[in-house]
Design an enzyme around this catalytic site. Structure first.
Site, PDB file in Angstrom:
ATOM      1  N   LYS A   1      -4.430 -10.361  -7.460  1.00  0.00           N
ATOM      2  CA  LYS A   1      -5.681 -10.546  -6.711  1.00  0.00           C
ATOM      3  C   LYS A   1      -6.823  -9.678  -7.257  1.00  0.00           C
ATOM      4  CE  LYS A   1      -6.262  -8.292  -2.735  1.00  0.00           C
ATOM      5  NZ  LYS A   1      -6.318  -7.791  -1.366  1.00  0.00           N
TER       6      LYS A   1
ATOM      7  N   LYS B   1       0.833  -1.216   0.000  1.00  0.00           N
ATOM      8  CA  LYS B   1       0.000   0.000   0.000  1.00  0.00           C
ATOM      9  C   LYS B   1       0.858   1.254   0.000  1.00  0.00           C
ATOM     10  CE  LYS B   1      -4.401  -1.691   1.595  1.00  0.00           C
ATOM     11  NZ  LYS B   1      -5.496  -1.635   2.562  1.00  0.00           N
TER      12      LYS B   1
ATOM     13  N   LYS C   1     -11.084  -4.507  -4.925  1.00  0.00           N
ATOM     14  CA  LYS C   1     -12.089  -3.435  -5.027  1.00  0.00           C
ATOM     15  C   LYS C   1     -11.468  -2.195  -5.662  1.00  0.00           C
ATOM     16  CE  LYS C   1     -13.740  -4.091  -0.265  1.00  0.00           C
ATOM     17  NZ  LYS C   1     -12.557  -3.912   0.563  1.00  0.00           N
TER      18      LYS C   1
HETATM   19  P1  TYM Z   1     -10.817  -6.168   2.879  1.00  0.00           P
HETATM   20  O1  TYM Z   1     -11.844  -5.120   3.054  1.00  0.00           O
HETATM   21  O2  TYM Z   1      -9.671  -5.871   1.971  1.00  0.00           O
HETATM   22  O3  TYM Z   1     -11.464  -7.519   2.393  1.00  0.00           O
HETATM   23  C1  TYM Z   1     -12.536  -8.147   3.100  1.00  0.00           C
HETATM   24  C2  TYM Z   1     -12.352  -9.645   3.069  1.00  0.00           C
HETATM   25  O4  TYM Z   1     -12.306 -10.128   1.721  1.00  0.00           O
HETATM   26  C3  TYM Z   1     -11.144 -10.936   1.530  1.00  0.00           C
HETATM   27  N1  TYM Z   1     -10.679 -10.759   0.132  1.00  0.00           N
HETATM   28  C4  TYM Z   1     -10.510 -11.764  -0.743  1.00  0.00           C
HETATM   29  N2  TYM Z   1     -10.675 -13.087  -0.640  1.00  0.00           N
HETATM   30  C5  TYM Z   1     -10.427 -13.838  -1.741  1.00  0.00           C
HETATM   31  N3  TYM Z   1     -10.011 -13.321  -2.941  1.00  0.00           N
HETATM   32  C6  TYM Z   1      -9.831 -11.998  -3.095  1.00  0.00           C
HETATM   33  N4  TYM Z   1      -9.442 -11.508  -4.270  1.00  0.00           N
HETATM   34  C7  TYM Z   1     -10.074 -11.146  -1.967  1.00  0.00           C
HETATM   35  N5  TYM Z   1     -10.001  -9.808  -1.752  1.00  0.00           N
HETATM   36  C8  TYM Z   1     -10.367  -9.593  -0.473  1.00  0.00           C
HETATM   37  C9  TYM Z   1     -10.139 -10.399   2.542  1.00  0.00           C
HETATM   38  O5  TYM Z   1      -9.139 -11.349   2.854  1.00  0.00           O
HETATM   39  C10 TYM Z   1     -11.028 -10.103   3.728  1.00  0.00           C
HETATM   40  O6  TYM Z   1     -11.265 -11.268   4.491  1.00  0.00           O
HETATM   41  N6  TYM Z   1      -8.122  -5.674   7.007  1.00  0.00           N
HETATM   42  C11 TYM Z   1      -9.320  -6.245   6.482  1.00  0.00           C
HETATM   43  C12 TYM Z   1     -10.574  -5.766   7.201  1.00  0.00           C
HETATM   44  C13 TYM Z   1     -10.545  -5.989   8.678  1.00  0.00           C
HETATM   45  C14 TYM Z   1     -10.662  -7.239   9.348  1.00  0.00           C
HETATM   46  C15 TYM Z   1     -10.621  -6.937  10.731  1.00  0.00           C
HETATM   47  C16 TYM Z   1     -10.788  -8.547   8.896  1.00  0.00           C
HETATM   48  C17 TYM Z   1     -10.462  -5.014   9.620  1.00  0.00           C
HETATM   49  N7  TYM Z   1     -10.490  -5.588  10.850  1.00  0.00           N
HETATM   50  C18 TYM Z   1     -10.711  -7.940  11.687  1.00  0.00           C
HETATM   51  C19 TYM Z   1     -10.870  -9.573   9.866  1.00  0.00           C
HETATM   52  C20 TYM Z   1     -10.820  -9.246  11.236  1.00  0.00           C
HETATM   53  C21 TYM Z   1      -9.440  -5.837   5.012  1.00  0.00           C
HETATM   54  O7  TYM Z   1      -8.890  -4.863   4.567  1.00  0.00           O
HETATM   55  O8  TYM Z   1     -10.251  -6.603   4.305  1.00  0.00           O
END
Ligand code: TYM
Length: 335
Positions: free
Chosen positions: A200, A118, A203
């Protein structure tokens, strides 16, 4: 005699409201959230504080947070039994996060690959929040004494950090935090871009054809799959070097429950055109119930607001117990 009052294990996971979630979020996270919501005591949230690490218009962040909450409410997560909430509505997360900062080493936080990625992407805004992001994520998890955290593969390193922080704290002050286990699905943990299947699905991808948004119409979903990058072999089989087809097979397997062997047999002798249409159809069917529910819920602003309030109230009640315990252990005066 069986103990019917045995406490259910606790599950927690959050998603950032950076834009409409993708099929990657759905297959890597939401599908497992749905499955776990029947069996465990779950909390699912919108990580709006995490979203502040990247600059966005205040009005955009507000509306994306509401939209993400509406999506979570459309997912059939059993909201009567579980808690759906917005992170910034529950102040205990930020308070615990500060304390945990003081039990996290600069060196270990510096090793987080997502911070490095990032920092390259947002070179003009490498703020301290971006660096501290995994500590807030650790607080999200530990403040509820979570047993399992369903995530995609990209969040595994952050979860390991949360486990290390919890373990270190417990070592100094005695048992305080449950050590959380990641729950990463066997399939779908890393859904790839439709245009560059070596990276990957995200979003934040600027190419709209690269990712399927959960609110895309069936027509758009079909078009995106039809233009997905594949290879020149014209044979549906899972093999090294066939990243595009491997990704489409993974998506199809997640949506239909079919094995790779069965998919290969079903599409033997057929071209990629047929296979791409079948994958698109399977995705459209998979998303249909959520999309129908969302169309209904997004019009009901009062329901969305009321859900946010009641989720925050329940989450606060649960998390306060841990925060108080931690404050006491580290020596903060509770007058
Ligand atoms: P975020 O918002 O990037 O993504 C949310 C969830 O989606 C999963 N994910 C994917 N899984 C499979 N293939 C993909 N291409 C893909 N892109 C995203 C992510 O692994 C995630 O599970 N830091 C976290 C948010 C967060 C969080 C937490 C998660 C904040 N606090 C506590 C678990 C526990 C995040 O940015 O996810």
């Amino acid at each position: 005699m069986e103990n019917t009052t045995e406490k259910k294990k606790r599950v927690l996971s959050l998603i950032q409201p950076t834009s409409v979630p993708t099929l990657g979020n759905y297959l890597g996270a939401f599908k497992n959230w749905k499955a776990m919501s029947r069996e465990y005591d779950c909390l699912f949230g919108v990580a709006d504080l995490h979203a502040l690490t990247v600059r966005s218009e205040p009005a955009t962040l507000r509306s994306q947070t509401q939209q993400m909450l509406a999506i979570l409410l459309s997912l059939d997560l059993n909201p009567e039994e579980n808690i759906v909430f917005v992170q910034s509505h529950v102040h205990t997360h930020s308070e615990l996060s500060w304390i945990l900062n003081c039990y996290t080493q600069f060196g270990e936080a510096s090793r987080m690959t997502q911070f490095k990625d990032k920092s390259c992407k947002h070179a003009d805004n490498i703020n301290v929040g971006l660096f501290d992001y995994p500590v807030l994520m650790a607080a999200d998890i530990l403040v509820y004494q979570s047993d399992f955290v369903p995530i995609g593969a990209d969040q595994k390193q952050h979860l390991e950090l949360a486990r290390n922080i919890a373990d270190r704290f417990n070592g100094v002050y005695g048992p305080t935090f449950t050590i959380p286990e990641p729950f990463i699905g066997k399939q779908g943990a890393r859904i790839m871009s439709l245009q560059d299947p070596t990276s990957k699905m995200s979003k934040s991808d600027t190419n709209p054809k690269a990712s399927v948004s959960l609110l895309d119409t069936p027509d758009v979903i079909m078009k995106k799959f039809k233009s997905a990058v594949t290879d020149s072999e014209a044979c549906v089989r899972y093999a090294e070097g066939k990243d595009g087809i491997n990704n489409l097979m993974t998506i199809y397997a997640c949506c239909t429950g079919l094995s790779f062997e069965r998919i290969e047999a079903d599409f033997a002798g057929k071209g990629y055109g047929d296979f791409k249409s079948a994958v698109a159809e399977a995705v459209i069917e998979e998303l249909r119930p959520m999309q129908e529910e969302y169309a209904r819920i997004i019009k009901d602003k009062a329901y969305i607001t009321e859900s946010a309030r009641s989720g925050a109230e329940k989450a606060l009640y649960l998390s306060q117990k841990t925060l108080r315990k931690v404050q006491k252990k580290v020596g903060l005066w509770q007058a």
